[in-house]
Scaffold this active site. Structure first.
Site, mmCIF file in Angstrom:
data_model
loop_
_atom_site.group_PDB
_atom_site.id
_atom_site.type_symbol
_atom_site.label_atom_id
_atom_site.label_comp_id
_atom_site.label_asym_id
_atom_site.label_seq_id
_atom_site.Cartn_x
_atom_site.Cartn_y
_atom_site.Cartn_z
ATOM 1 N N HIS A 267 -56.324 -29.039 2.568
ATOM 2 C CA HIS A 267 -57.360 -28.869 3.586
ATOM 3 C C HIS A 267 -57.839 -27.421 3.682
ATOM 4 O O HIS A 267 -59.034 -27.157 3.689
ATOM 5 C CB HIS A 267 -56.776 -29.340 4.924
ATOM 6 C CG HIS A 267 -57.751 -29.475 6.035
ATOM 7 N ND1 HIS A 267 -58.845 -30.313 5.974
ATOM 8 C CD2 HIS A 267 -57.782 -28.898 7.263
ATOM 9 C CE1 HIS A 267 -59.514 -30.246 7.118
ATOM 10 N NE2 HIS A 267 -58.892 -29.389 7.907
ATOM 11 N N PHE A 268 -56.904 -26.479 3.767
ATOM 12 C CA PHE A 268 -57.246 -25.072 3.961
ATOM 13 C C PHE A 268 -57.360 -24.381 2.599
ATOM 14 O O PHE A 268 -56.492 -23.599 2.197
ATOM 15 C CB PHE A 268 -56.195 -24.381 4.838
ATOM 16 C CG PHE A 268 -56.308 -24.710 6.294
ATOM 17 C CD1 PHE A 268 -57.177 -24.020 7.123
ATOM 18 C CD2 PHE A 268 -55.537 -25.714 6.852
ATOM 19 C CE1 PHE A 268 -57.289 -24.308 8.471
ATOM 20 C CE2 PHE A 268 -55.631 -26.024 8.205
ATOM 21 C CZ PHE A 268 -56.508 -25.318 9.011
#
Length: 290
Positions: A267-268
């Site tokens: 996600h990051f």
């Protein structure tokens, strides 16, 4: 020779009773391209610190904390909905006097940013999309399950609050990442500090229950993309447990000229692939800022 080190200032602006905290880089030229950075859940503008250090000497990077996140302070009775967060972001942009910028949308920042784009297409010089979903193709089964929750769903509050624990926050950084070694624990630790402040878990719960309003507007946002065809750079973590790789490819249906880069991460994506992503953003800003 050392690369120039960006100077960043940290300020507050009052917008409709909300004390908005933001970070802003001070580039070495007054006409530098402007990049508005809209962060996601469960983070804040601090997720862009490294990007600002790398690019901030040459570009004006501005990163606010949304209401309910980071250092931004909201008055009693503030309604935490995506419409209201977009209202505050719109007011923030007006207070800064911005009338044209490239917009970086990530996670929760995407529905906020697309609302802003609908209201003011003339402001948008281009888009950088990083795991910011606008297509049902990109919703994982996990995401669909969470987004189906309502206040009346049995166990809904417990399911949401499980995501607001330290283990839940850390998992969003590490899930889908081949090696966690590049990820500093500072990010999820700081996120959890803010989530544990009074009223913050209730704010996040309200936003989860309101997320259906974003999915209901996907068709409108896709139509906006087709109508305005903004120059677009897509940098996507391909193993995101919430917003999956098909959501990145889906943009190409409406923006066939968009530039798509997939990364072997979760996600990051900036946490693990900043050295690859930052030059892409710099090149993109140089090309679209005319």
């Amino acid at each position: 020779m050392l690369a120039p080190i960006a100077r960043t200032v940290h300020r507050h602006l009052d917008v409709d009773g909300v004390r908005v905290f933001y970070r802003e880089s001070l580039p070495d030229r007054t006409d530098a391209p402007v990049l508005l950075l809209l962060h996601g859940f469960p983070s804040g503008s601090h997720q862009f610190r490294s990007l600002m250090e790398v690019l901030g000497s040459h570009y004006r990077l501005i990163a606010p904390d949304h209401p309910g996140f980071g250092h931004t302070e909201t008055p009693d009775g503030f309604t935490h909905s995506f419409d209201r967060l977009a209202d505050i972001t719109e007011g923030f942009v007006r207070r800064l006097g911005l009338d044209r910028f490239v917009m970086y949308v990530f996670d929760f920042g995407a529905p906020i940013g697309f609302r802003l784009a609908e209201r003011h297409p003339e402001w948008i010089a281009g888009l950088v999309v990083q795991n910011g979903n606008a297509y049902e193709d990109g919703l994982s089964d996990t995401a669909r399950g969470l987004l189906s929750l309502t206040p009346e769903t049995p166990g809904a509050h417990d399911a949401i609050h499980a995501m607001l624990t330290l283990d839940g926050t850390r998992s969003q950084y590490e899930t889908g990442v081949s090696s966690p070694a590049p990820i500093a624990p500072d990010g999820w630790t700081l996120d959890q500090h803010f989530l544990d402040l009074p009223g913050r878990k209730e704010a996040q719960q309200s936003l989860f229950f309101d997320y259906h309003s974003n999915v209901e507007r996907y068709d409108d946002w896709q139509a906006w993309l087709r109508r305005h065809t903004p120059p677009t750079l897509i940098t996507w973590g391909g193993h995101d447990p919430f917003f999956t790789e098909p959501g990145a490819h889906a943009y190409l249906r409406d923006l066939p000229d968009a530039e798509l880069h997939l990364f072997d991460t979760g996600h990051f994506a900036l946490e693990t692939h900043l050295p690859e992503i930052a030059p892409l953003i710099a090149d993109f800003l140089d090309r679209v800022w005319k």
